[in-house]
Design a protein around this motif. Structure first.
Motif, mmCIF file in Angstrom:
data_model
loop_
_atom_site.group_PDB
_atom_site.id
_atom_site.type_symbol
_atom_site.label_atom_id
_atom_site.label_comp_id
_atom_site.label_asym_id
_atom_site.label_seq_id
_atom_site.Cartn_x
_atom_site.Cartn_y
_atom_site.Cartn_z
ATOM 1 N N UNK A 324 10.304 -64.415 39.521
ATOM 2 C CA UNK A 324 10.580 -65.700 40.064
ATOM 3 C C UNK A 324 9.955 -66.805 39.523
ATOM 4 N N UNK A 325 10.221 -67.719 40.142
ATOM 5 C CA UNK A 325 9.780 -69.283 39.323
ATOM 6 C C UNK A 325 8.382 -69.644 40.031
ATOM 7 N N UNK A 326 7.804 -68.563 40.541
ATOM 8 C CA UNK A 326 6.536 -69.109 41.154
ATOM 9 C C UNK A 326 5.277 -69.217 40.282
ATOM 10 N N UNK A 327 5.658 -68.433 38.978
ATOM 11 C CA UNK A 327 4.517 -68.714 38.108
ATOM 12 C C UNK A 327 5.138 -69.420 36.695
ATOM 13 N N UNK A 328 4.788 -69.010 35.569
ATOM 14 C CA UNK A 328 5.449 -69.662 34.329
ATOM 15 C C UNK A 328 6.651 -69.146 33.704
ATOM 16 N N UNK A 329 7.034 -68.159 34.316
ATOM 17 C CA UNK A 329 8.308 -67.657 33.845
ATOM 18 C C UNK A 329 9.456 -68.317 33.942
ATOM 19 N N UNK A 330 9.777 -69.434 35.003
ATOM 20 C CA UNK A 330 10.771 -70.118 35.066
ATOM 21 C C UNK A 330 10.809 -71.246 33.849
ATOM 22 N N UNK A 331 9.440 -71.720 33.655
ATOM 23 C CA UNK A 331 9.563 -72.828 32.525
ATOM 24 C C UNK A 331 9.573 -72.035 31.131
ATOM 25 N N UNK A 332 9.306 -71.082 31.316
ATOM 26 C CA UNK A 332 9.320 -69.989 29.690
ATOM 27 C C UNK A 332 10.921 -69.713 29.642
ATOM 28 N N UNK A 333 11.518 -69.410 30.800
ATOM 29 C CA UNK A 333 13.074 -68.905 30.683
ATOM 30 C C UNK A 333 13.771 -70.395 30.082
ATOM 31 N N UNK A 334 13.186 -71.475 30.660
ATOM 32 C CA UNK A 334 14.010 -72.849 30.448
ATOM 33 C C UNK A 334 13.662 -73.002 29.065
ATOM 34 N N UNK A 335 12.630 -72.895 28.469
ATOM 35 C CA UNK A 335 12.199 -73.146 27.169
ATOM 36 C C UNK A 335 13.155 -72.468 26.125
ATOM 37 N N UNK A 336 13.087 -71.222 26.395
ATOM 38 C CA UNK A 336 13.854 -70.274 25.604
ATOM 39 C C UNK A 336 15.404 -70.407 25.554
ATOM 40 N N UNK A 337 16.053 -70.654 26.652
ATOM 41 C CA UNK A 337 17.610 -70.821 26.419
ATOM 42 C C UNK A 337 17.581 -72.329 25.880
ATOM 43 N N UNK A 338 16.711 -73.164 25.976
ATOM 44 C CA UNK A 338 16.945 -74.366 25.314
ATOM 45 C C UNK A 338 17.021 -74.340 23.852
ATOM 46 N N UNK A 339 15.794 -73.618 23.512
ATOM 47 C CA UNK A 339 15.518 -73.377 22.022
ATOM 48 C C UNK A 339 16.752 -72.720 21.406
ATOM 49 N N UNK A 340 17.144 -71.599 21.984
ATOM 50 C CA UNK A 340 18.218 -70.606 21.648
ATOM 51 C C UNK A 340 19.595 -71.474 21.458
ATOM 52 N N UNK A 341 19.742 -72.382 22.270
ATOM 53 C CA UNK A 341 21.037 -73.079 22.489
ATOM 54 C C UNK A 341 20.982 -74.464 21.417
ATOM 55 N N UNK A 342 20.003 -74.608 20.659
ATOM 56 C CA UNK A 342 19.820 -75.695 19.916
ATOM 57 C C UNK A 342 20.684 -75.568 18.749
ATOM 58 N N UNK A 343 20.859 -76.772 17.891
ATOM 59 C CA UNK A 343 21.698 -76.911 16.919
ATOM 60 C C UNK A 343 21.198 -76.232 15.767
ATOM 61 N N UNK A 344 20.182 -75.805 15.856
ATOM 62 C CA UNK A 344 19.211 -74.972 14.825
ATOM 63 C C UNK A 344 19.767 -73.505 14.838
ATOM 64 N N UNK A 345 19.445 -73.043 16.133
ATOM 65 C CA UNK A 345 19.613 -71.590 16.397
ATOM 66 C C UNK A 345 21.152 -71.042 16.922
ATOM 67 N N UNK A 346 21.974 -71.974 17.584
ATOM 68 C CA UNK A 346 23.095 -71.974 17.689
ATOM 69 C C UNK A 346 23.519 -70.635 18.359
ATOM 70 N N UNK A 347 22.856 -70.365 19.565
ATOM 71 C CA UNK A 347 22.931 -69.222 20.565
ATOM 72 C C UNK A 347 23.072 -69.612 21.889
ATOM 73 N N UNK A 348 24.211 -70.307 22.370
ATOM 74 C CA UNK A 348 24.205 -70.899 23.465
ATOM 75 C C UNK A 348 23.951 -69.870 24.799
ATOM 76 N N UNK A 349 23.160 -70.286 25.554
ATOM 77 C CA UNK A 349 22.628 -69.348 26.506
ATOM 78 C C UNK A 349 22.483 -70.010 27.949
ATOM 79 N N UNK A 350 22.617 -69.370 29.223
ATOM 80 C CA UNK A 350 22.037 -69.732 30.349
ATOM 81 C C UNK A 350 20.988 -68.942 30.741
ATOM 82 N N UNK A 351 19.979 -69.157 31.750
ATOM 83 C CA UNK A 351 19.141 -68.292 32.175
ATOM 84 C C UNK A 351 19.178 -68.276 33.701
ATOM 85 N N UNK A 352 19.174 -67.146 34.235
ATOM 86 C CA UNK A 352 18.900 -66.769 35.991
ATOM 87 C C UNK A 352 17.834 -66.452 36.350
ATOM 88 N N UNK A 353 17.276 -67.225 37.260
ATOM 89 C CA UNK A 353 16.091 -66.800 37.840
ATOM 90 C C UNK A 353 16.011 -67.123 39.363
#
Length: 560
Positions: A324-353
């Motif tokens: 759940x989002x009570x700790x850091x995992x929500x922020x970590x998931x947000x950072x992951x999908x943002x980085x994966x979906x960047x023009x550099x990585x080209x992995x369009x993603x969404x996260x569900x928490x």
């Protein structure tokens, strides 16, 4: 095209035949804990049954929040329409169950469960007299320059299966002298002698393998000097016939035909034959007595590391199983999908928490998630426990798995608004006023109304352009499709003919999206200035008009 002699030459330019590939963004990336399977390794799963083969069963919930999460979340995702799942097992401190195999002089080898976890604590082993001869395949001996060498085993059966080959240093093709059996010590030219009573290997005079040569021998050991080793779990049984501890280790560690259950390690007495048990019906258990007990690492696993293991996999919906989002995992998931979906990585993603266990309305409303690539689900759900069959209430982290399955199983233009969940109940039932607050605070809320339903399929973005999940997914599909359509043109000529072919390829993909009612319309332009041509740039400009869903119906009635 170079023409040397007179004649008719034909050049075929196939750029106009390039078509875009099929685009699917339905695969889920799931990170969680399990009692079996490789750690920090993505595994493609096609069904809950396949997930259990790799990651074992779910455990009984004794202390909420300390249960194994991966199988439960995968089950819920498939219950709600998931297609493919890239699953990653993470773990805290783990141990793999093992079993020490005894021989006359002490322990000859150790068999260790192929993956850590409690699954192997119930694995059983039996060692009895062999029913057939053991075959030692591919034993390698280094040449010494002497005609006599020694095999690892001292009792050899006379068999046509016995063979010897010698690969000289620097050579690519080995020689294969004829095998004879006996103890004369004087084989003829082109022969090699195996002494069945001692395992001595004697070459003909002048044919001794030199230093740097490799001698490879396959030979048969009589059943009387071998053992039968049986490994079994509830789902699988493996049988190996071995002549020694070292031979058993070689057999189970083979890449092809080896064991799926264990890995082997040779110990000090590896040359000895394993000690047999009382009979064929006496089985002993891994992890018992002085052996190592397998542990799961149900707590302490690093979900962020698990996300990173998915970085190069075609997973588009990312879930931290049971988290759940009570700790850091929500922020970590947000950072992951943002980085994966960047023009550099080209992995369009969404996260569900999801929301934390027992989260109040204020806890839910106070979330800080703000991303068009993050969906926040609340409250938790009540389901039938996969172990006991009793009703069990799970956190919003598991509700997130339900929603991820719904996203996975639906076309990109199908809204999650007002969709029915296959659950027995909700962790909390909110009023219409409270649900309205949740939606206004960018929560994909669940309600009890003619069953259990999603209220509105939204992301956590404060940018209203990305409010609907469908908008994000339609655009992601378009980005992936355009990239897929344009990639084959990289390296071709940057001229009007090739750019027009590329425009046609991209156009065919976007036109299909219009036919599928994912886009209302679009505008497409492919161009390049002279400077762009020199720099190798082709510019693709697209205006997309995504479709939108009905979120509410406004009825005006006139009475006369």
């Amino acid at each position: 095209m170079e023409q040397i002699l007179p004649g008719v030459s034909i050049a075929v330019r196939p750029e106009g035949l390039i078509t875009p590939g099929v685009v699917s963004i339905s695969a889920i990336g799931m990170v969680g804990t399990a009692n079996k399977g490789p750690v920090n390794t993505p595994v493609l799963i096609g069904s809950p049954a396949a997930a259990r083969e790799v990651f074992g069963d779910a455990d009984e919930i004794v202390t909420p929040g300390q249960e194994l999460t991966l199988i439960r979340a995968i089950d819920l995702a498939y219950d709600h329409g998931a297609r493919d799942v890239w699953a990653v097992r993470i773990a805290g401190a783990t141990a793999a169950a093992d079993f020490l195999i005894a021989s006359a002089g002490g322990d000859c080898c150790r068999l260790t469960a192929a993956t850590p976890g409690s699954w192997a604590n119930a694995m059983e082993i039996n060692i009895t007299a062999a029913e057939e001869s053991a075959v030692v395949s591919g034993e390698e001996i280094a040449g010494t320059g002497a005609v006599g060498l020694q095999l690892a085993h001292t009792t050899i059966a006379e068999s046509v299966r016995n063979s010897v080959s010698v690969l000289a240093a620097g050579a690519s093709t080995p020689t294969t002298p004829a095998v004879v059996h006996g103890a004369t010590g004087t084989p003829a030219a082109g022969q090699v002698e195996i002494d069945p009573a001692s395992g001595a290997l004697v070459f003909a005079a002048g044919e001794a393998p030199a230093v740097g040569d490799t001698v490879t021998v396959t030979y048969v050991v009589p059943a009387a000097d071998s053992v039968k080793v049986t490994l079994r779990t509830e789902a699988l049984e493996e049988v190996f016939t071995a002549a020694s501890g070292a031979h058993l280790v070689d057999l189970v560690n083979q890449a092809t035909g080896g064991s799926d259950l264990v890995d082997g390690t040779a110990l000090a007495n590896a040359a000895e034959t394993p000690t047999t048990f009382a009979d064929a019906f006496t089985f002993e258990t891994f992890g018992a007595g002085t052996n190592t007990t397998g542990t799961d690492g149900a707590t302490g696993g690093n979900y962020t590391d698990g996300f990173e293991q998915l970085a190069n996999e075609p997973a588009f919906i990312i879930v931290a199983a049971g988290q759940d989002n009570s700790g850091t995992i929500g922020a970590d998931l947000s950072a992951h999908v943002a980085a994966a979906s960047s023009d550099a990585n080209k992995r369009e993603r969404i996260g569900v928490i999801g929301s934390a266990p027992g989260a109040s309305l204020n806890d839910i409303l106070d979330h800080t998630l703000n991303s068009d690539r993050i969906v926040f689900v609340a409250p938790g759900v009540t389901v039938s426990d996969v172990v006991t069959g009793d009703a069990v209430t799970l956190s919003g982290g598991y509700a997130a798995a339900c929603v991820a399955g719904m996203i996975s199983g639906a076309p990109v233009n199908r809204s999650l608004t007002n969709k029915v969940l296959n659950v027995a109940g909700l962790e909390d039932v909110f009023t219409q006023a409270e649900l309205r607050q949740m939606v206004q605070n960018r929560v994909l809320a669940l309600e009890s109304r003619l069953g259990f339903r999603t209220v509105k399929g939204i992301t956590t973005s404060t940018n209203t352009a990305w409010h609907q999940i469908t908008t994000r997914r339609i655009v992601d599909k378009a980005k992936i499709g355009v990239r897929s359509a344009a990639t084959p043109y990289i390296g071709l000529l940057n001229n009007e003919r090739v750019r027009e072919a590329m425009r046609s390829t991209i156009n065919s993909f976007l036109a299909e999206m219009v036919l599928d009612e994912e886009l209302v319309s679009y505008e497409l332009d492919v161009s390049a200035t002279r400077d762009d041509e020199i720099r190798g740039i082709a510019r693709v400009t697209i205006v997309l008009r995504p479709t939108f869903s009905i979120d509410f119906i406004k009825v005006t009635m006139f009475l006369e």
